[in-house]
Each structure stands twice: as C-alpha cells, then as structure tokens.
Design an enzyme around this catalytic site. Structure first.
Site, PDB file in Angstrom:
ATOM      1  N   THR A 189     -34.880-114.813 -49.737  1.00  0.00           N
ATOM      2  CA  THR A 189     -33.557-115.224 -49.257  1.00  0.00           C
ATOM      3  C   THR A 189     -32.545-114.163 -49.622  1.00  0.00           C
ATOM      4  O   THR A 189     -32.604-113.602 -50.715  1.00  0.00           O
ATOM      5  CB  THR A 189     -33.156-116.534 -49.985  1.00  0.00           C
ATOM      6  OG1 THR A 189     -33.960-117.570 -49.475  1.00  0.00           O
ATOM      7  CG2 THR A 189     -31.689-116.874 -49.791  1.00  0.00           C
ATOM      8  N   ARG A 217     -36.392-130.262 -43.728  1.00  0.00           N
ATOM      9  CA  ARG A 217     -36.140-129.923 -45.140  1.00  0.00           C
ATOM     10  C   ARG A 217     -34.992-128.899 -45.261  1.00  0.00           C
ATOM     11  O   ARG A 217     -34.931-127.924 -44.538  1.00  0.00           O
ATOM     12  CB  ARG A 217     -37.421-129.356 -45.756  1.00  0.00           C
ATOM     13  CG  ARG A 217     -37.287-128.945 -47.239  1.00  0.00           C
ATOM     14  CD  ARG A 217     -36.948-127.497 -47.420  1.00  0.00           C
ATOM     15  NE  ARG A 217     -36.980-127.067 -48.824  1.00  0.00           N
ATOM     16  CZ  ARG A 217     -36.511-125.911 -49.266  1.00  0.00           C
ATOM     17  NH1 ARG A 217     -35.967-125.060 -48.437  1.00  0.00           N
ATOM     18  NH2 ARG A 217     -36.580-125.599 -50.535  1.00  0.00           N
ATOM     19  N   VAL A 218     -34.100-129.158 -46.192  1.00  0.00           N
ATOM     20  CA  VAL A 218     -33.009-128.223 -46.471  1.00  0.00           C
ATOM     21  C   VAL A 218     -33.055-127.907 -47.962  1.00  0.00           C
ATOM     22  O   VAL A 218     -33.203-128.818 -48.788  1.00  0.00           O
ATOM     23  CB  VAL A 218     -31.643-128.847 -46.091  1.00  0.00           C
ATOM     24  CG1 VAL A 218     -30.492-127.955 -46.534  1.00  0.00           C
ATOM     25  CG2 VAL A 218     -31.572-129.090 -44.582  1.00  0.00           C
ATOM     26  N   GLY A 219     -32.942-126.648 -48.302  1.00  0.00           N
ATOM     27  CA  GLY A 219     -32.975-126.252 -49.715  1.00  0.00           C
ATOM     28  C   GLY A 219     -31.576-126.077 -50.278  1.00  0.00           C
ATOM     29  O   GLY A 219     -30.608-126.688 -49.822  1.00  0.00           O
ATOM     30  N   ASP A 220     -31.477-125.221 -51.266  1.00  0.00           N
ATOM     31  CA  ASP A 220     -30.193-125.005 -51.947  1.00  0.00           C
ATOM     32  C   ASP A 220     -29.265-124.046 -51.197  1.00  0.00           C
ATOM     33  O   ASP A 220     -28.054-124.075 -51.387  1.00  0.00           O
ATOM     34  CB  ASP A 220     -30.456-124.398 -53.336  1.00  0.00           C
ATOM     35  CG  ASP A 220     -31.169-123.048 -53.210  1.00  0.00           C
ATOM     36  OD1 ASP A 220     -32.161-122.966 -52.452  1.00  0.00           O
ATOM     37  OD2 ASP A 220     -30.720-122.075 -53.850  1.00  0.00           O
ATOM     38  N   THR A 240     -31.707-117.613 -55.607  1.00  0.00           N
ATOM     39  CA  THR A 240     -32.856-117.484 -54.706  1.00  0.00           C
ATOM     40  C   THR A 240     -34.051-118.125 -55.406  1.00  0.00           C
ATOM     41  O   THR A 240     -34.094-118.185 -56.632  1.00  0.00           O
ATOM     42  CB  THR A 240     -33.142-116.010 -54.344  1.00  0.00           C
ATOM     43  OG1 THR A 240     -34.291-115.956 -53.490  1.00  0.00           O
ATOM     44  CG2 THR A 240     -33.381-115.145 -55.555  1.00  0.00           C
ATOM     45  N   GLY A 241     -34.980-118.621 -54.623  1.00  0.00           N
ATOM     46  CA  GLY A 241     -36.147-119.256 -55.224  1.00  0.00           C
ATOM     47  C   GLY A 241     -36.278-120.703 -54.806  1.00  0.00           C
ATOM     48  O   GLY A 241     -35.748-121.109 -53.768  1.00  0.00           O
ATOM     49  N   GLY A 243     -35.607-123.944 -53.996  1.00  0.00           N
ATOM     50  CA  GLY A 243     -34.320-124.598 -53.816  1.00  0.00           C
ATOM     51  C   GLY A 243     -34.220-125.980 -54.430  1.00  0.00           C
ATOM     52  O   GLY A 243     -33.156-126.383 -54.913  1.00  0.00           O
TER      53      GLY A 243
HETATM   54  C1  SD4 Z   1     -34.819-122.421 -50.338  1.00  0.00           C
HETATM   55  N1  SD4 Z   1     -33.782-121.019 -51.968  1.00  0.00           N
HETATM   56  O1  SD4 Z   1     -34.765-122.777 -49.172  1.00  0.00           O
HETATM   57  C2  SD4 Z   1     -34.405-121.011 -50.686  1.00  0.00           C
HETATM   58  C3  SD4 Z   1     -35.607-120.131 -50.593  1.00  0.00           C
HETATM   59  C4  SD4 Z   1     -35.455-118.795 -51.238  1.00  0.00           C
HETATM   60  O2  SD4 Z   1     -36.198-116.715 -51.707  1.00  0.00           O
HETATM   61  O3  SD4 Z   1     -34.515-118.483 -51.897  1.00  0.00           O
HETATM   62  N2  SD4 Z   1     -36.339-117.918 -51.126  1.00  0.00           N
HETATM   63  O4  SD4 Z   1     -35.253-123.154 -51.227  1.00  0.00           O
END
Ligand code: SD4
Length: 331
Positions: A189, A217-220, A240-241, A243
């Site tokens: 991301t 699905r929705v992340g952070d 990032t990571g 979420g």
């Molecule tokens: C998520 N944080 O959708 C994002 C994914 C991400 O590096 O950051 N990937 O959870």
C-alpha cells in the site's frame, strides 16, 4: 532492542493523560509550531515502501512550491498507475471473486478529509477521495455510489484487472483455502506524508487492500485515524500492513496524539506497534508498519517484521530507510 525492554519502554502512558495536562500541552504545541514555522527542515515527502519514483515526484512537486496535498496526490498516483504494483490502483489484486476494489483517503492541513472505499473501475482513487472532501458534504463514499460520483466528476471508467493479476488470482483459487498472508511478501500500500514550503502537512493513502479478500472487505487505508491521520499543529502518520489490526488500535491517530504529547515520530511509531503486539499473540503472522513526520520534518518508522522500507525526500535527496523492527526471529 530486547523484547522485554521494548515493551517496558512502550508502556501505555501518553494518550491516557489527564485532560488538563493534554490541553496545556496542546496549547504549547500550537505556540511552538507557530514559532517554528520557519525552522522546518524544508519540503519533505515520505512514503511507505520503496516507492522511489512516487516519492521523488512528490518531493519535486513540493520543491516547485506545490501544496502538500497536491504533492501527496501526485506522488501516490505514480503507484496507482503502476501496473506492476499488485496492491495499489490499476493492476491491484482482486478480491476472491475476481473484482478489483480500491480504498483511499486524503487529509489536508485544515483537518478536512475525504475517503472512498470498495470502489471499482476507477484508477485514481486518492484524487477521487479529494473530490469527496472538496465537492460533497461528506467524508466517505463507498462502492457504486463512489464510482458514480467519480463519473460525475469526469473520472474515466477503466478495467483494473490486468491479465497477470487475473492469472495469479486463478492460480490462487486452485489452492482452495483462504489464508491471508499480508505484507511480509507482497503487500505494498502507498501511504504518503508531505510537508510543503509553507510548513503545512497533508497526506494520502491508496490501496487495493488485502489480496483475495472477501467481497466488500474494507481495511484501514481509507479510514481516517487508522490508515492516515494529519494534524497540522503536530504532524502526521500513515500505516501499511494488516488493516484489521491497525483499525483495532486506530493507529495513525494514536501516533499523532503521542507526538502531541511530546513523543518523537520514532517513539510514537514504536508505541503504536507495541499496542498491537501486546494485544495480539498472533503478531508474528502479520506485518504492520507505521511512518510518521512532525511539523519540523523529523520522521520515524517502526514495523513488526524485518523487510519494511520507507522513502524520504528532503533537501533534494530521496533516500530509502529501513527502520528497526520489533520481531527478531532468532531472539
Ligand atoms: C489493508 N492496509 O487493506 C491495507 C493493506 C496494506 O500493504 O497496507 N498493504 O489492510
């Protein structure tokens, strides 16, 4: 850093301070930041991962005198257009049903924000989030509503699923079990923080999210406070990571509040990672990284696992920095 020492160091103190203390600190920060307006390290752009070109584009835009928000959006667009990046924009990995759905948000120095979630067929979703912020009475639009709004603003409809993302998804489908592995291998991301020549901070975050996620699905990343937060009196942070874990601790807001209470960007990122690690015994199974910047252009970053890098453009130099990380497999 030894695990025990790190956890001790990261004992949760900052955000829970008595309101009176927080308020007086807050006023101090405001006065300080006004006085130090001219003492910044100059226009600065930082972004998650080794997105050298995206960060250079943002940094150069800042050097040309562009606003922090313009620069951040120009920067993230480089990755939204990059077909080889399978976690942002066009070319992003689809959900488990084969639909590419994108999330993004932006925040400006005034504290205004805009976001879009689960948008299909639009590549420049950070720019779309800006339109939500500037052209609607809302902060976030999702799904078909966000897509229709994009067309009304002149965005063009595009096929986001590339042949190679499609083949990778088809191969994944044959492997049957849904087992999200995020970020340690392939999740990139883009989250960007920019400080312009006036000393104003803005940010943008853009992603296709977790590969092969459930539909909807929705992340952070599009959630203000989780994926991104800016307070122009203090600084900004972006995540990032995985979420789901960032959402549970409202990580970016937490980092900015920790900086408001006196922590450096580095210390604040370390404590935000500690919140996650202390709460979740499964932390070895996922990656999360934070980057942060204060009003003077000081930056910091921290992550759970080795392997994360961020870019920093300052004084005309664009460098890659690999921050320290929490989990040392051999210790
Ligand atoms: C998520 N944080 O959708 C994002 C994914 C991400 O590096 O950051 N990937 O959870």
């Amino acid at each position: 850093m030894e695990r025990r020492n790190f956890i001790k160091k990261a004992t949760l103190t900052g955000v829970g301070l008595a309101v009176g203390t927080s308020l007086s600190r807050c006023t101090d920060v405001k006065n300080q930041s006004n006085q130090q307006q001219n003492l910044t390290k100059g226009p600065t752009a930082i972004c998650t991962w080794r997105f050298t070109k995206a960060n250079a584009v943002a940094g150069k835009a800042l050097m040309q005198g562009k606003s922090a928000l313009d620069a951040a959006i120009e920067g993230v667009q480089v990755e939204e257009d990059n077909l080889k990046n399978t976690t942002v924009g066009k070319g992003g990995a689809p959900d488990r049903d084969g639909n590419v759905t994108l999330d993004a948000c932006v925040m400006n120095p005034k504290g205004d924000c805009g976001a879009v979630a689960c948008v299909e067929n639009i590549t420049h979703v950070a720019a779309l989030a800006r339109k939500v912020m500037e052209e609607t009475p809302h902060v976030m639009l999702a799904g078909k509503g966000a897509e229709d709004f994009a067309y009304s603003q002149g965005f063009k409809k595009e096929e986001l699923l590339t042949q190679s993302s499609k083949s990778a998804w088809q191969t994944w489908k044959k492997s049957s079990k849904y087992n999200p592995i995020i970020n340690i291998e392939n999740h990139d991301t883009i989250g960007m923080l920019t400080l312009d020549e006036k000393g104003d901070i803005a940010g943008a975050c853009s992603t296709s999210g977790l590969s092969y996620k459930m539909r909807g699905r929705v992340g952070d990343s599009p959630i203000i406070g989780a994926g991104l937060f800016i307070d122009n009196q203090v600084g900004g942070a972006v995540a990032t990571g995985m979420g789901e874990e960032v959402l549970k601790t409202v990580g970016s807001f937490l980092i900015v509040e920790l900086m408001r209470n006196g922590k450096t960007p580095q210390e604040a990122c370390e404590e935000a990672i500690a919140r996650i690690v202390n709460k979740n015994q499964q932390y070895k199974a996922f990656q999360i990284a934070y980057i942060a910047m204060d009003k003077q252009g000081n930056t910091g970053a921290y992550c759970i696992h080795e392997g994360f890098t961020y870019m920093k453009y300052q004084n005309g130099e664009n460098i890659a920095i690999s921050p320290d990380y929490y989990y040392h497999p051999k210790s």
